[in-house]
Design an enzyme around this catalytic site. Structure first.
Site, PDB file in Angstrom:
ATOM      1  CD  GLU A  90      -2.964  -1.011   0.052  1.00 37.67           C
ATOM      2  OE1 GLU A  90      -3.040   0.059  -0.575  1.00 37.67           O
ATOM      3  OE2 GLU A  90      -3.658  -2.016  -0.214  1.00 37.67           O
ATOM      4  CB  CYS A 111      -6.784  -2.431   6.323  1.00 43.53           C
ATOM      5  SG  CYS A 111      -7.122  -4.199   6.478  1.00 43.53           S
ATOM      6  CG  HIS A 125      -4.777  -4.806   1.834  1.00 42.79           C
ATOM      7  ND1 HIS A 125      -4.941  -3.440   1.761  1.00 42.79           N
ATOM      8  CD2 HIS A 125      -5.604  -5.222   2.839  1.00 42.79           C
ATOM      9  CE1 HIS A 125      -5.831  -3.051   2.667  1.00 42.79           C
ATOM     10  NE2 HIS A 125      -6.250  -4.105   3.335  1.00 42.79           N
TER      11      HIS A 125
END
Lengths: 207, 207, 207, 207
Positions: free
Chosen positions: B80, B143, B167
């Site tokens: 991410e 998250c 993820h």
């Protein structure tokens, strides 16, 4: 009692450097549950692969034949249900052959059904914690060609040999530059093949 | 020299029985390349998980924090890039909380960027034979909440701690009844995490 | 009372011959619900498109700005939530520019949120019988660049102008040789834009 | 000279409120290129639909039969190549029937090939600016059942009637709550059917 199993994979084709079916076959043990495992790698060639599978069945006289192939883009390993009497492709095999609606066996059945217990195999793969599905089309490329000719030979000769085909997803290393394309690890593919063989032997030969 | 790494996973949520992030964290070694690995499993709870990650950073004083979460439906592990100052969801967390466009830190930056070398991590995962991608959204569920609060804490305190989020796709056993949903094996996920940690330490701490 | 709306599309880029955003803008009426519709087509150029959108807002003084872009591969029209202060791409814009993690406005906010009623727009598109979704990333290509600069300009100048971005799927004719890529008809895209404008005017200007 | 075409759709099934095949058939003109178009809507019922299609062919004596069905989840309209002598499903038809590997016609051919010019149809749909594909499986649900029985009847009676099947994606309104599922507009589906009929008549009846 089953004595011999024949498992086959294919060489890489198109722009691929590897074929998961070849890697699975080569990594598989030479005996499985006391049954001898005979292995062969087929060329991705309409002209050669069909003759090879028929010769192999004739020579090896296996109780079970499971051919494996790559189905790049499919998410789950596919236990194929049906082989169709037609070659058709818009991409070339490794000999440059691009068949256009070409009948495989003139006068042959339009299609043959797999003689593996395909639903039990899917059920048992899932029970092993892996996804799997029955597929109703093996395509019309060399995979279907080999699958059709194996079933046709067994049917015409009246053999008891059980014949099936499993399509495998890409391996992880094949999708590195193919964002969005699904993949399965080699370890998991080996489990898929073990369950397919075990389920088949258990059903027909009560090992 | 890096001395401590904090890795976190989440508990299962929704109808899932497992969370790949929890399984990866629990299966990971307690030291990696001579660095101590501290592990924690966070609840899928807006109310609790944010406080927990901040307390952990405060207590553990890690050189690197990598939080892991499940992104069911994504095909590749996603490194991410950005955490956003907003909670928003149409499904409940494990406390039944369904935030509707709720700011995480009033007056906080609208977004923070990951301080991991995200492109190098993707490059090195691919060099390990596995697919990976940089992602530009970690969603707006728990998250992203944890990711934002970890980066916010480090920013406000002026710490040198490197913070990132990965993820993970579903595990194979999670997609058995979800035809068409991609998956990755646990072994391959462990490799993803190893490469992410190794690449980060190598870049910032020259181990 | 709203008086003017600015809608923009982009020219084709990469190997595409058409851009759905250009076709939608060009096919749209010049007035909509009594409001003047000003149209512009932006080049897919980091160097030029940002300056153009800012000049357009300065010249036209619109009440609402809706920029449209192509998001080839997405299934639903995406109402974008957030613009990020970063250009990053592995493909070139139409000037051959390939930005590598380049900040758009040095010292600018890390991100801005859309000022359109994005959830109401999605709800109303669905009520029109068409799919739509809120998206949490507009990518980091020229679309996000224009979106960020429009929001930044409006924020810095303290204008009341409402600014948003909608990503459109491919048109049917673009996917003829892209098997498996989703598409939406031009007619349906025009409906999407009408609902987005109508919902925005209705909320802020009670027409 | 072709005089009569029979086109059929199906009623909705499962949790769907609409079936695109029904809507396309009902919206189609009663004549097309001077040929009479006879329309029928079949029930999603193994017990009833097969008898209906056979009775229709017997009564109407059409030159061409094109049956349409819904293939929810497919991206392109699929011109089906093959009908298989097997019913198998894990979901019920509208009568609650869930066939388990049930042969359709005992002693019948294992499969029949479509007698439409399927590749020309795909080529001409693409030339109309719309995506399309040849499909090698029509599934094993009521669609395949009707397709098989129509081809079987024509084959056994030695009729010159051309028989084909087209699977349609979801309509836009069907995917509003099915994020990620592809869709096609009704207008575009009507074009698909027009091209399929026109291509078939042109090939066999030189209109």
């Amino acid at each position: 009692m089953a004595e011999k199993i024949l498992i086959t994979g294919f060489t890489p084709f198109g722009s691929e450097k590897e074929n998961p079916s070849q890697m699975v076959v080569e990594a598989f043990d030479d005996t499985f549950c006391g049954v001898e495992v005979v292995k062969a790698i087929l060329p991705v060639s309409f002209a050669k692969a069909g003759k090879m599978i028929v010769d192999l069945i004739e020579d090896v006289r296996p109780d079970v034949v499971i051919c494996l192939g790559q189905a790049g883009g499919r998410n789950e390993p596919s236990i194929e249900r049906i082989a169709v009497n037609l070659n058709d492709s818009n991409k070339a095999d490794n000999d440059g052959d691009i068949p256009e609606e070409r009948v495989i066996v003139s006068g042959g059945a339009s299609a043959y059904f797999s003689s593996l217990p395909i639903k039990d195999i899917v059920k048992n793969i899932k029970a092993s914690g892996l996804p799997a599905t029955v597929s109703n089309t093996a395509g019309l490329f060399v995979c279907n060609h080999v699958f059709y000719l194996a079933l046709h030979y067994v049917s015409v000769r009246g053999l008891a040999t059980k014949v099936g085909f499993i399509h495998l997803p890409y391996l992880p290393q094949q999708v590195i530059d193919k964002k969005g394309k699904p993949y399965m690890s080699l370890c998991d593919m080996l489990t898929v093949l073990k369950v397919a063989i075990g389920t088949t032997i258990n059903k027909f030969y009560k090992y």
